[in-house]
Design a protein around this motif. Structure first.
Motif, short mmCIF file in Angstrom:
data_model
loop_
_atom_site.label_atom_id
_atom_site.label_comp_id
_atom_site.label_asym_id
_atom_site.label_seq_id
_atom_site.Cartn_x
_atom_site.Cartn_y
_atom_site.Cartn_z
N ALA A 1 -24.57 57.62 33.52
CA ALA A 1 -25.88 57.55 34.17
C ALA A 1 -26.07 56.20 34.83
CB ALA A 1 -26.99 57.81 33.15
N ARG A 2 -25.67 55.15 34.12
CA ARG A 2 -25.79 53.80 34.67
C ARG A 2 -24.84 53.60 35.85
NH1 ARG A 2 -25.64 51.60 30.23
NH2 ARG A 2 -23.40 51.18 30.08
N GLU A 3 -23.60 54.09 35.71
CA GLU A 3 -22.61 53.90 36.78
C GLU A 3 -22.99 54.67 38.05
OE1 GLU A 3 -19.11 52.57 38.61
OE2 GLU A 3 -20.06 51.92 36.73
N ALA A 4 -23.51 55.88 37.87
CA ALA A 4 -23.85 56.74 39.02
C ALA A 4 -25.26 56.52 39.52
CB ALA A 4 -23.66 58.21 38.65
N GLU A 5 -26.05 55.70 38.80
CA GLU A 5 -27.44 55.43 39.16
C GLU A 5 -28.24 56.72 39.21
OE1 GLU A 5 -27.42 53.19 42.78
OE2 GLU A 5 -26.63 51.39 41.86
N VAL A 6 -28.11 57.48 38.12
CA VAL A 6 -28.85 58.71 37.95
C VAL A 6 -29.83 58.50 36.79
CG1 VAL A 6 -28.66 61.13 37.21
CG2 VAL A 6 -27.02 60.19 38.84
N PRO A 7 -31.07 58.94 36.89
CA PRO A 7 -32.04 58.76 35.80
C PRO A 7 -31.52 59.31 34.48
CG PRO A 7 -33.14 59.55 37.79
CD PRO A 7 -31.66 59.62 38.05
N ARG A 8 -31.76 58.53 33.40
CA ARG A 8 -31.26 58.95 32.08
C ARG A 8 -31.79 60.32 31.68
NH1 ARG A 8 -29.69 54.77 28.47
NH2 ARG A 8 -29.71 56.36 26.83
N GLN A 9 -33.04 60.61 32.05
CA GLN A 9 -33.64 61.89 31.64
C GLN A 9 -33.02 63.08 32.36
OE1 GLN A 9 -35.17 59.41 33.16
NE2 GLN A 9 -36.71 60.07 34.66
N ARG A 10 -32.24 62.82 33.43
CA ARG A 10 -31.59 63.91 34.17
C ARG A 10 -30.11 64.05 33.87
NH1 ARG A 10 -33.30 65.77 38.85
NH2 ARG A 10 -31.73 67.32 38.35
N ILE A 11 -29.50 63.05 33.22
CA ILE A 11 -28.04 63.00 33.16
C ILE A 11 -27.42 64.17 32.40
CG2 ILE A 11 -27.94 61.52 31.11
CD1 ILE A 11 -25.61 61.50 34.22
N TYR A 12 -28.08 64.61 31.30
CA TYR A 12 -27.48 65.71 30.53
C TYR A 12 -27.50 67.02 31.32
CZ TYR A 12 -27.13 62.72 26.45
OH TYR A 12 -26.78 61.71 25.59
N ASP A 13 -28.58 67.28 32.07
CA ASP A 13 -28.61 68.48 32.92
C ASP A 13 -27.50 68.43 33.97
OD1 ASP A 13 -30.78 69.47 31.57
OD2 ASP A 13 -32.25 68.71 33.00
N VAL A 14 -27.32 67.24 34.56
CA VAL A 14 -26.30 67.09 35.60
C VAL A 14 -24.92 67.30 35.01
CG1 VAL A 14 -25.24 65.49 37.23
CG2 VAL A 14 -27.73 65.58 37.02
N LEU A 15 -24.64 66.68 33.86
CA LEU A 15 -23.34 66.83 33.22
C LEU A 15 -23.09 68.28 32.80
CD1 LEU A 15 -23.27 63.57 31.11
CD2 LEU A 15 -21.67 64.15 32.95
N ASP A 16 -24.12 68.94 32.24
CA ASP A 16 -23.97 70.35 31.86
C ASP A 16 -23.61 71.20 33.08
OD1 ASP A 16 -24.49 69.83 29.23
OD2 ASP A 16 -26.59 70.47 29.30
N GLY A 17 -24.24 70.91 34.21
CA GLY A 17 -23.94 71.65 35.43
C GLY A 17 -22.50 71.47 35.87
#
Length: 272
Positions: free
Chosen positions: A39-55
């Protein structure tokens, strides 16, 4: 454009969301990341990272490694891109199937409609202010070479008129013509003057005259939108006509140009 941004745009074109594209590119750089790290490396909000990774995992573009703290790694780019292309082909095949069905359903209706003619089917009568504003945006969007406007209150479109600004910039870039006529009263209205300045920066030529008979928009000497004020004084009611008729549009264009030739620029009008 930076190479990384080009890669993000390419992955988005292949069907990923922008967050998914950025996270996948981050995962490619290392063997594995924790969710917080990527999340930090990609500059993606922490609250969204698990949804993005699951996708990404569901799409078989990333792999989850279970442990005390779960980590995630990217599938090899050649395999990931092959899978993305396969998804796009499947989507295209579905659309082709839908298109074939729609063609079969709509073609008989279209052919039946060719036998129906209405002597006034080139005129649309508009009374609802919202619909008039929508047609105003439409005629500006459709202009390809020339846009001519009589501007007089009351205005039914939003003051910013973003479709008009886009049309002015687009036509100017393409070597087209954008002209607007205002009444002298506009010089005493700060909001209208701000609009004139914005449109001038976008490429519109503006002139001022004593009086305009009605509100009028002409696009490409083919499309016309004009108001027809209620002749009964004080009612405030108006009817607008949207007309697709090149002969009538050409006549109204000549009327516009006649008024334009006798009108003044802002500097000349203010000197009055």
């Amino acid at each position: 454009m930076e190479p990384e941004q080009e890669s993000v745009n390419g992955l988005v074109a292949l069907g990923l969301s922008r967050y998914e594209a950025r996270v996948y590119l981050a995962l490619v750089r290392r063997d594995s990341y924790t969710a917080a790290e990527v999340a930090r490396e990609a500059e993606v909000p922490r609250q969204r990272i698990y949804d993005v990774l699951d996708g990404l995992v569901r799409a078989q573009l990333a792999v989850a490694h279970q442990g005390r703290v779960a980590t995630f790694g990217a599938v090899a780019p050649e395999l990931a891109l092959t899978r993305l292309m396969a998804r796009q082909r499947e989507a295209l095949e579905r659309l082709e199937h839908v298109s074939t069905g729609l063609t079969a359903a709509l073609l008989p209706l279209w052919e039946a409609g060719r036998s129906h003619t209405d002597p006034l089917d080139y005129i649309e009568v508009l009374r609802d202010p919202r619909t008039i504003a929508e047609r105003f945006a439409d005629i500006q969007d459709q202009a390809g070479r020339e846009l001519l406007t009589f501007c007089r209150p009351p205005f039914v479109a939003p003051a910013a008129n973003l479709p008009g600004l886009r049309a002015a910039r687009r036509l100017r870039r393409g070597g087209g013509t954008v002209r607007a006529l205002y009444t002298y009263d506009a010089l005493r209205d700060e909001e209208v003057l701000e609009n004139v300045a914005r449109f001038g920066e976008a490429g519109e030529e503006a002139r001022f005259t004593e009086e305009l008979p009605l509100k009028l928009v002409i696009a490409d000497a083919a499309l016309v939108l004009c108001d027809m004020p209620d002749p009964v004084a004080g009612t405030g009611a108006t009817t607008a006509l949207y007309i697709e008729h090149p002969a009538l549009a050409a006549c109204l264009r000549l009327a516009f140009l006649t008024v334009w030739e006798g009108a003044e620029t802002m500097r000349g009008a203010r000197a009055q």
